[in-house]
Design a protein around this motif. Structure first.
Motif, mmCIF file in Angstrom:
data_model
loop_
_atom_site.group_PDB
_atom_site.id
_atom_site.type_symbol
_atom_site.label_atom_id
_atom_site.label_comp_id
_atom_site.label_asym_id
_atom_site.label_seq_id
_atom_site.Cartn_x
_atom_site.Cartn_y
_atom_site.Cartn_z
ATOM 1 N N ALA A 180 0.828 -1.208 0.000
ATOM 2 C CA ALA A 180 0.000 0.000 0.000
ATOM 3 C C ALA A 180 0.860 1.254 0.000
ATOM 4 O O ALA A 180 0.543 2.240 -0.684
ATOM 5 C CB ALA A 180 -0.929 -0.008 1.211
ATOM 6 N N CYS A 183 2.173 1.781 -3.467
ATOM 7 C CA CYS A 183 1.093 2.231 -4.359
ATOM 8 C C CYS A 183 0.759 3.698 -4.139
ATOM 9 O O CYS A 183 0.467 4.439 -5.082
ATOM 10 C CB CYS A 183 -0.156 1.375 -4.151
ATOM 11 S SG CYS A 183 0.008 -0.324 -4.765
ATOM 12 N N ILE A 184 0.784 4.120 -2.871
ATOM 13 C CA ILE A 184 0.480 5.523 -2.552
ATOM 14 C C ILE A 184 1.549 6.450 -3.126
ATOM 15 O O ILE A 184 1.245 7.518 -3.675
ATOM 16 C CB ILE A 184 0.346 5.721 -1.031
ATOM 17 C CG1 ILE A 184 -0.911 4.984 -0.520
ATOM 18 C CG2 ILE A 184 0.284 7.198 -0.674
ATOM 19 C CD1 ILE A 184 -1.025 4.950 0.984
ATOM 20 N N SER A 186 3.544 5.736 -5.609
ATOM 21 C CA SER A 186 3.621 5.617 -7.059
ATOM 22 C C SER A 186 2.487 6.388 -7.735
ATOM 23 O O SER A 186 1.362 6.438 -7.258
ATOM 24 C CB SER A 186 3.543 4.142 -7.474
ATOM 25 O OG SER A 186 3.449 4.015 -8.868
ATOM 26 N N LYS A 187 2.786 6.959 -8.874
ATOM 27 C CA LYS A 187 1.781 7.694 -9.632
ATOM 28 C C LYS A 187 1.326 6.908 -10.862
ATOM 29 O O LYS A 187 0.593 7.428 -11.703
ATOM 30 C CB LYS A 187 2.351 9.047 -10.066
ATOM 31 C CG LYS A 187 2.674 9.976 -8.897
ATOM 32 C CD LYS A 187 3.198 11.316 -9.377
ATOM 33 C CE LYS A 187 3.501 12.247 -8.202
ATOM 34 N NZ LYS A 187 4.009 13.568 -8.644
ATOM 35 N N SER A 188 1.780 5.654 -10.933
ATOM 36 C CA SER A 188 1.428 4.811 -12.071
ATOM 37 C C SER A 188 0.076 4.140 -11.835
ATOM 38 O O SER A 188 -0.064 3.297 -10.939
ATOM 39 C CB SER A 188 2.517 3.751 -12.301
ATOM 40 O OG SER A 188 2.110 2.826 -13.274
ATOM 41 N N LYS A 189 -0.903 4.490 -12.619
ATOM 42 C CA LYS A 189 -2.226 3.892 -12.491
ATOM 43 C C LYS A 189 -2.212 2.412 -12.877
ATOM 44 O O LYS A 189 -2.924 1.601 -12.281
ATOM 45 C CB LYS A 189 -3.228 4.641 -13.362
ATOM 46 C CG LYS A 189 -3.528 6.053 -12.875
ATOM 47 C CD LYS A 189 -4.599 6.694 -13.738
ATOM 48 C CE LYS A 189 -4.935 8.103 -13.223
ATOM 49 N NZ LYS A 189 -5.997 8.744 -14.044
ATOM 50 N N ASN A 192 -0.712 0.435 -9.919
ATOM 51 C CA ASN A 192 -1.661 0.380 -8.811
ATOM 52 C C ASN A 192 -2.833 -0.545 -9.121
ATOM 53 O O ASN A 192 -3.314 -1.279 -8.249
ATOM 54 C CB ASN A 192 -2.179 1.787 -8.486
ATOM 55 C CG ASN A 192 -1.087 2.668 -7.902
ATOM 56 O OD1 ASN A 192 -0.034 2.171 -7.491
ATOM 57 N ND2 ASN A 192 -1.317 3.966 -7.859
ATOM 58 N N SER A 193 -3.300 -0.506 -10.370
ATOM 59 C CA SER A 193 -4.419 -1.361 -10.770
ATOM 60 C C SER A 193 -4.018 -2.833 -10.717
ATOM 61 O O SER A 193 -4.787 -3.689 -10.248
ATOM 62 C CB SER A 193 -4.861 -0.997 -12.195
ATOM 63 O OG SER A 193 -5.867 -1.869 -12.649
ATOM 64 N N ALA A 195 -1.621 -4.128 -8.883
ATOM 65 C CA ALA A 195 -1.420 -4.496 -7.475
ATOM 66 C C ALA A 195 -2.756 -4.763 -6.788
ATOM 67 O O ALA A 195 -2.912 -5.739 -6.050
ATOM 68 C CB ALA A 195 -0.665 -3.387 -6.749
ATOM 69 N N MET A 196 -3.746 -3.909 -7.036
ATOM 70 C CA MET A 196 -5.066 -4.070 -6.425
ATOM 71 C C MET A 196 -5.734 -5.360 -6.891
ATOM 72 O O MET A 196 -6.330 -6.093 -6.101
ATOM 73 C CB MET A 196 -5.947 -2.868 -6.778
ATOM 74 C CG MET A 196 -5.602 -1.605 -6.016
ATOM 75 S SD MET A 196 -5.922 -1.784 -4.240
ATOM 76 C CE MET A 196 -7.693 -1.957 -4.251
#
Length: 269
Positions: A180, A183-184, A186-189, A192-193, A195-196
């Motif tokens: 988490a 992900c916070i 990082s600015k890479s969508k 983050n997607s 990882a989620m």
């Protein structure tokens, strides 16, 4: 019957309590689940083993997981399927076979712990012959004894279980806090997607395994909830092995691409 079974080291497995009308549908359902688990996990092992590009530590872990799943379900389900179609009074198993099954039921969890647990159990004399479970495990084995020494098994088993689950939960919690945090920052969508998506699937499988595992372990101490314990014990051994190939296999980009490529090549031929 009791004296005969005790003398000949023959035990009676309680198994699942299903009505004659529902026994065949339950058998078919569990058979389909077992076939799916074996095929999907075997395919994952073969794919990783034959692709040289996947011979690295991460994919070795992915290969080790389905091997354990195949072992865990094969020790349980074939015998369970047989017992479903067998009359309750005829579900016999020898004591030695029961001990062997109990060991392999737990070997992929913590082998050294269960070697000690089974050693503590085997030393006890037996005054009962009925395995109060769909399959043999350590808790069911020490329930065969009437000795006071069984308290040692209970205390050791519960203490180790609490420590094991606490360590497991803390490890997962720390891992996801770190994920988490990344992900916070990082600015890479896309990152983050991904990882989620991966983490949500993993958490779902982990929670099913954690809840069902802890439920059947602790309910062994409460005879009133026998059927709930049986259901939880079976879920623990079939749900994660069925979901793991999907969560850790098809959601891993490299494995998914290799599988699609392999499938298309087969269809093309």
């Amino acid at each position: 019957m009791d004296n005969l079974t005790l003398k000949n080291n023959i035990l009676l497995v309680e198994g699942l309590k299903v009505t004659p009308q529902s026994s065949f549908p339950v058998f078919i359902l569990l058979l389909i689940v077992y076939v799916f688990i074996i095929i999907s996990n075997t395919a994952l092992v073969i794919l990783i083993s034959t692709e040289k590009s996947m011979h690295d530590p991460m994919h070795f872990l992915f290969c080790n997981l389905p091997v354990n799943d195949i072992l865990g379900t094969t020790v349980i389900l074939p015998r369970l399927l047989q017992d479903i179609l067998t009359d309750e009074s005829e579900r016999y198993i020898t004591y030695v076979d029961c001990v062997v099954q109990a060991y392999f039921v737990h070997i992929f969890v913590a082998a050294s712990h269960y070697v000690l647990m089974l050693s503590l159990t085997i030393r006890l004399s037996r005054c009962r012959y009925k395995i109060e479970n769909p399959f043999c495990d350590n808790a069911s084995l020490f329930k065969l004894s009437c000795e006071e020494g069984v308290a040692v098994n209970n205390v050791f088993g519960l203490t180790y279980t609490v420590v094991l689950f606490t360590f497991s939960i803390l490890s997962v919690l720390i891992t996801y806090v770190k994920i988490a945090t990344v992900c916070i920052k990082s600015k890479s969508k896309a990152l983050n997607s991904k990882a989620m998506k991966t983490c949500s699937s993993h958490i779902a499988v982990y929670l099913i395994m954690l809840v069902s595992g802890s439920t059947f372990i602790f309910l062994h101490r409460f005879p009133l909830y026998t059927e709930s314990r049986k259901l939880a014990s079976i879920m623990f051994h079939i749900v994660p092995p069925g979901l793991n190939p999907l969560v850790y296999g098809l959601q891993t980009k490299e494995i998914r691409q290799k599988f699609v490529r392999f499938w298309c090549r087969k269809k093309g031929n």
